[in-house]
Write a protein that holds these residues in place. Structure first.
Motif, PDB file in Angstrom:
ATOM      1  N   SER A  23       2.980 -34.307 -54.891  1.00 56.95           N
ATOM      2  CA  SER A  23       1.616 -34.793 -54.729  1.00 56.95           C
ATOM      3  C   SER A  23       0.756 -33.627 -54.260  1.00 56.95           C
ATOM      4  O   SER A  23       1.275 -32.584 -53.863  1.00 56.95           O
ATOM      5  CB  SER A  23       1.556 -35.941 -53.710  1.00 56.95           C
ATOM      6  OG  SER A  23       1.999 -35.485 -52.446  1.00 56.95           O
ATOM      7  N   THR A  25      -3.611 -31.835 -53.851  1.00 56.31           N
ATOM      8  CA  THR A  25      -5.040 -31.779 -54.119  1.00 56.31           C
ATOM      9  C   THR A  25      -5.263 -31.815 -55.622  1.00 56.31           C
ATOM     10  O   THR A  25      -4.607 -31.092 -56.358  1.00 56.31           O
ATOM     11  CB  THR A  25      -5.626 -30.461 -53.556  1.00 56.31           C
ATOM     12  OG1 THR A  25      -5.170 -30.285 -52.230  1.00 56.31           O
ATOM     13  CG2 THR A  25      -7.135 -30.483 -53.589  1.00 56.31           C
ATOM     14  N   THR A  26      -6.194 -32.657 -56.078  1.00 50.52           N
ATOM     15  CA  THR A  26      -6.402 -32.763 -57.524  1.00 50.52           C
ATOM     16  C   THR A  26      -7.683 -32.100 -58.009  1.00 50.52           C
ATOM     17  O   THR A  26      -7.794 -31.779 -59.186  1.00 50.52           O
ATOM     18  CB  THR A  26      -6.395 -34.238 -57.963  1.00 50.52           C
ATOM     19  OG1 THR A  26      -7.387 -34.943 -57.208  1.00 50.52           O
ATOM     20  CG2 THR A  26      -5.037 -34.868 -57.732  1.00 50.52           C
ATOM     21  N   THR A  27      -8.660 -31.891 -57.128  1.00 47.94           N
ATOM     22  CA  THR A  27      -9.899 -31.230 -57.538  1.00 47.94           C
ATOM     23  C   THR A  27     -10.308 -30.234 -56.462  1.00 47.94           C
ATOM     24  O   THR A  27     -10.367 -30.577 -55.284  1.00 47.94           O
ATOM     25  CB  THR A  27     -11.038 -32.244 -57.748  1.00 47.94           C
ATOM     26  OG1 THR A  27     -10.601 -33.254 -58.663  1.00 47.94           O
ATOM     27  CG2 THR A  27     -12.266 -31.578 -58.322  1.00 47.94           C
ATOM     28  N   ASN A  76      -8.238 -24.709 -64.542  1.00 45.06           N
ATOM     29  CA  ASN A  76      -7.392 -25.892 -64.365  1.00 45.06           C
ATOM     30  C   ASN A  76      -5.919 -25.498 -64.431  1.00 45.06           C
ATOM     31  O   ASN A  76      -5.545 -24.560 -65.143  1.00 45.06           O
ATOM     32  CB  ASN A  76      -7.696 -26.942 -65.437  1.00 45.06           C
ATOM     33  CG  ASN A  76      -9.093 -27.509 -65.302  1.00 45.06           C
ATOM     34  OD1 ASN A  76      -9.754 -27.325 -64.284  1.00 45.06           O
ATOM     35  ND2 ASN A  76      -9.548 -28.197 -66.319  1.00 45.06           N
ATOM     36  N   THR A  78      -1.592 -27.086 -63.736  1.00 44.80           N
ATOM     37  CA  THR A  78      -0.680 -28.206 -63.484  1.00 44.80           C
ATOM     38  C   THR A  78       0.637 -27.701 -62.912  1.00 44.80           C
ATOM     39  O   THR A  78       1.201 -26.727 -63.402  1.00 44.80           O
ATOM     40  CB  THR A  78      -0.407 -28.995 -64.789  1.00 44.80           C
ATOM     41  OG1 THR A  78      -1.640 -29.479 -65.303  1.00 44.80           O
ATOM     42  CG2 THR A  78       0.517 -30.171 -64.534  1.00 44.80           C
ATOM     43  N   VAL A 100       1.233 -32.621 -60.682  1.00 47.84           N
ATOM     44  CA  VAL A 100      -0.085 -32.615 -60.053  1.00 47.84           C
ATOM     45  C   VAL A 100      -0.977 -31.762 -60.936  1.00 47.84           C
ATOM     46  O   VAL A 100      -0.714 -30.568 -61.137  1.00 47.84           O
ATOM     47  CB  VAL A 100      -0.037 -32.036 -58.623  1.00 47.84           C
ATOM     48  CG1 VAL A 100      -1.441 -31.833 -58.086  1.00 47.84           C
ATOM     49  CG2 VAL A 100       0.746 -32.946 -57.700  1.00 47.84           C
ATOM     50  N   ILE A 102      -4.454 -30.032 -61.318  1.00 47.76           N
ATOM     51  CA  ILE A 102      -5.544 -29.557 -60.469  1.00 47.76           C
ATOM     52  C   ILE A 102      -6.738 -29.201 -61.353  1.00 47.76           C
ATOM     53  O   ILE A 102      -6.636 -28.349 -62.235  1.00 47.76           O
ATOM     54  CB  ILE A 102      -5.103 -28.331 -59.650  1.00 47.76           C
ATOM     55  CG1 ILE A 102      -3.862 -28.662 -58.823  1.00 47.76           C
ATOM     56  CG2 ILE A 102      -6.241 -27.837 -58.764  1.00 47.76           C
ATOM     57  CD1 ILE A 102      -3.146 -27.458 -58.273  1.00 47.76           C
ATOM     58  N   THR A 103      -7.847 -29.890 -61.115  1.00 43.71           N
ATOM     59  CA  THR A 103      -9.083 -29.597 -61.838  1.00 43.71           C
ATOM     60  C   THR A 103      -9.912 -28.640 -60.997  1.00 43.71           C
ATOM     61  O   THR A 103     -10.156 -28.888 -59.820  1.00 43.71           O
ATOM     62  CB  THR A 103      -9.889 -30.887 -62.094  1.00 43.71           C
ATOM     63  OG1 THR A 103      -9.069 -31.790 -62.844  1.00 43.71           O
ATOM     64  CG2 THR A 103     -11.164 -30.597 -62.857  1.00 43.71           C
TER      65      THR A 103
END
Length: 187
Positions: A23, A25-27, A76, A78, A100, A102-103
């Motif tokens: 898991s 941070t995604t952005t 970006n 991944t 995960v 990441i953008t």
């Protein structure tokens, strides 16, 4: 035909297969790092792929967690789980799925323009352009900062007061007002 009763046994202990999840941070804003968290079987070794698609490993602690800080990202990216190994005897392992993505948001931009020369006792318009809906920080003659919000088209217009002396309008910074709130100084 001779026979005897024998006593003995073999106990087979079946060790559970290790597990792992990922898991994080995604952005993030361009130029920032992200935090990736791995959880699962205590002391297990997790194999994952990084942004370049290269296999990497990380070992979970006694509580079954490990944290990774990515390098500074400008595109970006991944991170994907590959497998997990228990590091025990026997060394049990299995493939794992999870990722995960990441953008990376571009930093907001802003510029300033206006009439360079006017007659004393008149006003003029100062135009700010840049990232739509961003907040632009500026100052007038190095006085305390003021703010203006760009519209959905990325523009904002400010009418100066009546001027009788030279005035300098200077950009300071711009913030995107999104999640995350990315910002940068503007020179």
């Amino acid at each position: 035909n001779c026979s005897a009763t024998l006593v003995g046994s073999v106990t087979i202990t079946v060790q559970a297969l290790p597990t792992a999840t990922i898991s994080g941070t995604t952005t993030i804003c361009s130029g920032d790092t992200a935090t990736i968290t791995f959880t699962g079987t205590a002391n297990a070794t997790v194999t994952y792929t990084d942004c370049l698609g290269s296999n990497q490993t990380i070992t979970l602690d006694a509580a079954g967690t490990a944290t990774l800080i990515t390098p500074v990202l400008t595109a970006n990216c991944t991170y994907d789980l590959v497998r997990v190994d228990s590091n025990g005897t026997p060394n049990c392992g299995q493939t794992q799925a999870g990722s995960v993505a990441i953008t990376v948001q571009a930093l907001p931009v802003a510029s300033i323009s206006g009439t360079a020369t006017i007659c004393s006792g008149t006003t003029t318009n100062i135009t700010f352009t840049g990232t739509p809906n961003a907040t632009v920080t500026y100052n007038v003659n190095a006085n305390p900062d003021e703010f203006i919000i760009l519209d959905a088209a990325g523009t904002a217009t400010l009418t100066t007061p009546i001027l009788t002396a030279d005035s300098t309008y200077t950009l300071v910074s711009v913030a995107s007002n999104g999640t995350p709130n990315c910002s940068q100084t503007v020179l």
